[in-house]
Design a protein around this motif. Structure first.
Motif, short mmCIF file in Angstrom:
data_model
loop_
_atom_site.label_atom_id
_atom_site.label_comp_id
_atom_site.label_asym_id
_atom_site.label_seq_id
_atom_site.Cartn_x
_atom_site.Cartn_y
_atom_site.Cartn_z
N SER A 23 0.87 -1.39 -0.23
CA SER A 23 0.93 -0.01 -0.01
C SER A 23 0.71 1.35 0.13
N PRO A 24 0.40 2.22 -0.46
CA PRO A 24 1.00 3.67 -0.17
C PRO A 24 1.23 3.86 0.94
N LEU A 52 1.97 6.66 -7.23
CA LEU A 52 1.58 7.67 -7.20
C LEU A 52 1.51 8.87 -6.23
N GLU A 53 0.97 8.15 -5.77
CA GLU A 53 -0.12 8.99 -4.04
C GLU A 53 1.12 9.08 -3.28
N ALA A 54 2.28 7.48 -3.38
CA ALA A 54 3.09 7.77 -2.21
C ALA A 54 4.08 8.56 -2.88
N LEU A 91 5.77 14.03 -13.06
CA LEU A 91 4.37 14.71 -12.86
C LEU A 91 3.74 14.76 -11.21
N ALA A 92 3.75 13.54 -11.07
CA ALA A 92 4.10 13.21 -9.11
C ALA A 92 4.93 13.86 -8.24
N GLY A 93 6.05 13.96 -8.36
CA GLY A 93 6.63 14.81 -7.94
C GLY A 93 8.91 14.04 -8.45
N ALA A 94 8.49 12.68 -9.25
CA ALA A 94 10.00 11.75 -8.88
C ALA A 94 11.19 12.54 -9.21
#
Length: 221
Positions: A23-24, A52-54, A91-94
């Protein structure tokens, strides 16, 4: 300049935590414990549900801007198989992208956005193809299929290749990989398996400290 700076920071950090979970929330907790233990480069694999949430949560909490800051860490994405996923993670921050294989379109996309991409490569042909596409760091995966001596063997004809073994790296052989010329090393299940088995995530912090100490001792000798 940011891309080159990130690559240098990853090289100096030396140890990358490759995290998988169910899970995230679990993978975020793993990442936080690894960072507390001194591992400042975190790879969240896209095999994690809602990964992506994580990545977003961690990238908001941690920053690569100042290595001296309390919230310093570099958050990236792993097991990225295609350019669509790569763009979503960015886009998620990676801040960096890792792939188990060599995928031309994924490399091109990451280069377009000046994001470090570390594709898997194990043959001279793979490495040469990756270098021609502008790859700065190559992931040797799975590392447990090889001994550290593979790095000087590959870098004999290709001394410009930066190679990061992942899979099979542990506290017993980390020093050998670094001495053999590894750009950095990726640490997977060995970092988290005891914590997952017992439910005590503080074990991740303890193991992370041990890895960082082993890396620093090797660099000093």
């Amino acid at each position: 300049m940011k891309k080159l700076k990130l690559i240098q920071q990853i090289h100096e950090a030396g140890v990358v935590a490759v995290l998988r979970a169910d899970s995230p929330a679990e993978v975020v907790a793993m990442a936080q414990k690894a960072i507390e233990g001194g591992i400042k480069v975190i790879e969240i694999t896209m095999t994690v549900p809602f990964a992506l949430e994580a990545i977003t949560e961690l990238s908001k909490k941690y920053s690569s801007a100042d290595p001296a800051a309390d919230n310093y860490a570099i958050i990236g994405a792993g097991t990225v198989l295609d350019p669509e996923t790569a763009r979503a993670t960015i886009l998620a921050g990676a801040e960096f992208v890792v792939s188990p294989g060599l995928h031309r379109e994924t490399i091109i996309l990451c280069n377009r956005y000046r994001v470090p991409i570390m594709p898997g490569a194990v043959t001279v042909s793979d490495i040469t193809a990756a270098l021609e596409l502008g790859v700065d760091v190559l992931k040797l995966f799975p590392g447990n299929l090889y001994s550290p001596s593979v790095i000087p063997s590959l870098r004999g004809p290709l001394p410009q290749a930066n190679i990061m073994p992942t899979g099979g790296v542990n506290l017993d052989n980390l020093g050998e990989w670094i001495k053999a010329g590894a750009f950095a090393v990726g640490i997977g299940s060995d970092l988290t398996k005891d914590a997952v088995k017992t439910g005590d995530f503080s074990l991740i912090t303890d193991k992370a400290r041990a890895y960082i100490e082993a890396f620093q001792q090797t660099k000093q000798n």
